[in-house]
Scaffold this active site. Structure first.
Site, PDB file in Angstrom:
ATOM      1  N   THR A 251       0.822  -1.209   0.000  1.00 57.79           N
ATOM      2  CA  THR A 251       0.000   0.000   0.000  1.00 57.79           C
ATOM      3  C   THR A 251       0.855   1.258   0.000  1.00 57.79           C
ATOM      4  O   THR A 251       1.807   1.371   0.772  1.00 57.79           O
ATOM      5  CB  THR A 251      -0.918   0.001   1.234  1.00 57.79           C
ATOM      6  OG1 THR A 251      -1.731  -1.164   1.190  1.00 57.79           O
ATOM      7  CG2 THR A 251      -1.797   1.242   1.268  1.00 57.79           C
TER       8      THR A 251
ATOM      9  N   CYS B 138      -7.009  -2.038   6.634  1.00 57.58           N
ATOM     10  CA  CYS B 138      -5.810  -2.328   7.397  1.00 57.58           C
ATOM     11  C   CYS B 138      -6.079  -1.956   8.856  1.00 57.58           C
ATOM     12  O   CYS B 138      -6.320  -0.798   9.170  1.00 57.58           O
ATOM     13  CB  CYS B 138      -4.617  -1.550   6.859  1.00 57.58           C
ATOM     14  SG  CYS B 138      -3.090  -2.154   7.547  1.00 57.58           S
TER      15      CYS B 138
ATOM     16  N   GLY C 185      -2.575 -15.943   7.625  1.00 53.90           N
ATOM     17  CA  GLY C 185      -2.034 -17.303   7.598  1.00 53.90           C
ATOM     18  C   GLY C 185      -3.138 -18.345   7.655  1.00 53.90           C
ATOM     19  O   GLY C 185      -4.327 -18.014   7.718  1.00 53.90           O
TER      20      GLY C 185
ATOM     21  N   GLY D   8      -6.548 -15.487   2.076  1.00 49.26           N
ATOM     22  CA  GLY D   8      -6.584 -15.744   3.515  1.00 49.26           C
ATOM     23  C   GLY D   8      -5.965 -17.103   3.785  1.00 49.26           C
ATOM     24  O   GLY D   8      -6.640 -18.125   3.682  1.00 49.26           O
TER      25      GLY D   8
END
Lengths: 304, 260
Positions: free
Chosen positions: A46, A130, A217, A243
């Protein structure tokens, strides 16, 4: 010959495998470990209008089958990106997707305006979620009105493919996806990280410098697959699913749930060649199963 | 930097909880510099998930082997300690910015606990370059000390310090080093690695000593190659402070530039 070609809105991809924003830098760090041109597309970290120094350390910690991060969108800012990074990225013959974030609607709009017309940027991805930034992003991604209005503002300045990356930290992601669609988004990306915390019991304080972070993770994978599945039922826009994808079977789950493309994030840290491995694995799976076109698999888990 | 499959040539417990792992991988053995590290995939599953960084403790370019020293403290090092001769280990490396010798003699290496690993490599390489090298090596007690002389050629002057006085000088590393300074040791430059509190004390004292001092720092790490910005440390340079990456600009930093 099976074809891995896929399409997300106006964007044609040779393969459905993308990098997840923030996990692949601007690509150069991984250039010596793999052929970047084998990626379906490169989603770079980003960028914001002005440089950001990021959060205090520790910025990450491993958790069961996952990790928490609170980087704080450290990035060199738009001007540096345009002068120093973009020229290098333009030499890669793969679609470049640029993730942007801001603290106000105006900042997002100014970024879109500055990037409109730049050669080599295939799409913009709105980082709406975020969870590491104290102001800004978090609000846009969790409020239907703010989200819709923001997407509309960016849409007014950006004619290319527009991706809204949704946060799972809401009661129902589908409502937010509808708001993004109404605002003019072409593609939905899901999911961003899930907020979490680890306490350092020796210090009796949250471990991360930012106190909390975003979980990613394999630990988040079932949550992400369910969200992609729900989005596929509810909206017409193409979906980029992500994901906890570590291997071909994980990627297939997202595609069957309804993703037209998938992104690998944390998996890159563990095995830098995760994307090339999945690319080969998908091809092998399709050939073995007699599937000629990837689109036959997209949403295959839904009853027709 | 490359991704390599290294062959485990030897692994043994050299003192309680401390392991020496010798890997056969000619590229790594020939290119790794003191201060650099390898990012190891310690298991094949998802727990532990992330790679683990380990400083290189020594290389033998002629035989194509590279040595790591690690303490078994958690799930990652537990798995690593179970490796056997003939196993393969997935490595990224060599990574990071190495130590750079400024050139003044003698060089003094200040090592706390497991922090001795990169300094053994540095000491050996400086000795080979004809420098005078002192190693001050501290640990809690005799049991926690590594037999460092096994990993160094004769010539490096080793000063042990234990907090219980069971081996070498009695006291913590910084006090024992200060005593040596009082007795006339005049280091040309310092290299330190160890627990953060020790490095803080040394960096603070060095404001009086004003010696060139490089430190090797640790931080939780994900990618290891500079992409994720996870292993940030605060650095001050030219009047401004900014975060730098332990994996890329580090792990070796100029002590005077670290915001302690």
């Amino acid at each position: 010959m099976s074809s891995l070609k896929t399409r997300i809105a106006k964007l044609e991809l040779e393969t459905p495998l993308l990098t997840a924003s923030g996990t692949f830098g601007f690509g150069d760090e991984y250039a010596s470990l793999m052929n970047l041109e084998g990626l379906g597309g490169l989603v770079v970290k980003t960028i914001t209008l002005l440089p950001r120094s990021g959060n205090p350390p520790p910025r990450l910690v491993e958790t069961p089958a996952g990790m928490l991060n609170a980087i704080g969108l450290q990035n060199p800012g738009l001007q540096h990106f345009l002068e120093k990074e973009l020229p290098l990225l333009q030499n890669l013959h793969i679609p470049l997707i640029l993730s942007i974030a801001g603290e106000t609607e105006e900042e997002y709009a100014a970024l879109a305006e500055a990037l409109e017309g730049c050669t080599g940027i295939a799409a913009l991805e709105l980082n709406l979620s975020c969870p590491n930034v104290k102001k800004g992003g978090i609000l846009f991604g969790t409020d239907i009105v703010l989200l819709g209005s923001l997407v509309e503002k960016v849409r007014a300045h950006w004619t290319g493919t527009l991706i809204a990356k949704l946060t799972p930290n809401v009661t129902d992601v589908v409502h937010l996806a509808h708001a993004a669609a109404r605002g003019g988004a072409d593609v939905i990306a899901a999911i961003n990280t899930i907020r979490g915390m680890v306490i350092d019991i020796t210090k009796r304080r949250p471990l991360l410098g930012n106190r909390f972070g975003g979980l990613s993770g394999p630990a988040v994978r079932p949550v992400a697959v369910k969200i992609v599945y729900d989005l596929y039922e509810a909206i017409k826009l193409p979906i980029i699913g992500m994901g906890g994808i570590m291997n071909t079977n994980d990627a297939l789950q997202f595609i069957m749930a309804g993703a037209s493309a998938v992104a690998v994030g944390t998996g890159n840290f563990v095995e830098p060649r995760t994307i090339p491995q999945i690319t080969a694995g998908l091809k092998e799976y399709m050939e073995k199963s007699g599937i000629k076109d990837l689109h036959e698999l997209v949403g295959a888990a839904h009853e027709s | 930097m490359k991704q390599c499959q290294a062959l485990v040539q030897e692994i043994n417990e050299v003192s309680s909880y401390f392991y020496c792992l010798t890997l056969e991988e000619p590229y790594l053995a020939q290119t790794a510099q003191p201060g650099q590290f390898l990012h190891l995939r310690v298991g094949n599953g998802i727990a532990p998930l992330l790679r683990r960084p380990f400083s290189v403790a020594g290389t033998s370019p002629a035989t194509g082997t590279i040595r790591l020293l690690f303490r078994r403290v958690g799930a990652g090092t537990e798995l690593l300690s179970c490796l056997r001769k003939g196993d393969w280990l997935d490595c990224l490396g060599p990574l990071g910015t190495p130590f750079s010798a400024v050139g003044k003699d003698p060089a003094v290496l200040l090592a706390g606990g497991a922090g001795v690993a990169p300094l053994l490599f540095l000491g050996e390489s400086m000795l080979n370059a004809g420098k005078n090298v002192h190693l001050f090596y501290g640990a809690a007690d005799a049991k926690a000390l590594l037999p460092v002389d096994r990993f160094l050629s004769p010539g490096v002057l080793i000063h042990f310090a234990t907090e219980d006085g069971s081996v070498g000088e009695h006291g913590n590393l910084s006090d024992v080093f200060k005593l040596a300074l009082d007795k006339g040791l005049a280091p040309g430059e310092l290299f330190a690695c160890g627990p953060l509190p020790l490095l803080r004390v040394l960096a603070n004292e060095n404001r009086r000593w004003v010696l060139p001092m490089q430190v090797s720092l640790e931080e939780n790490m994900a990618c290891g190659v500079g992409a994720c910005q996870g292993c940030a440390v605060l650095i001050k340079k030219d009047g401004e402070t900014l975060y730098k990456r332990v994996c890329r600009e580090g792990p070796v930093f100029n002590s005077s530039e670290v915001v302690w």
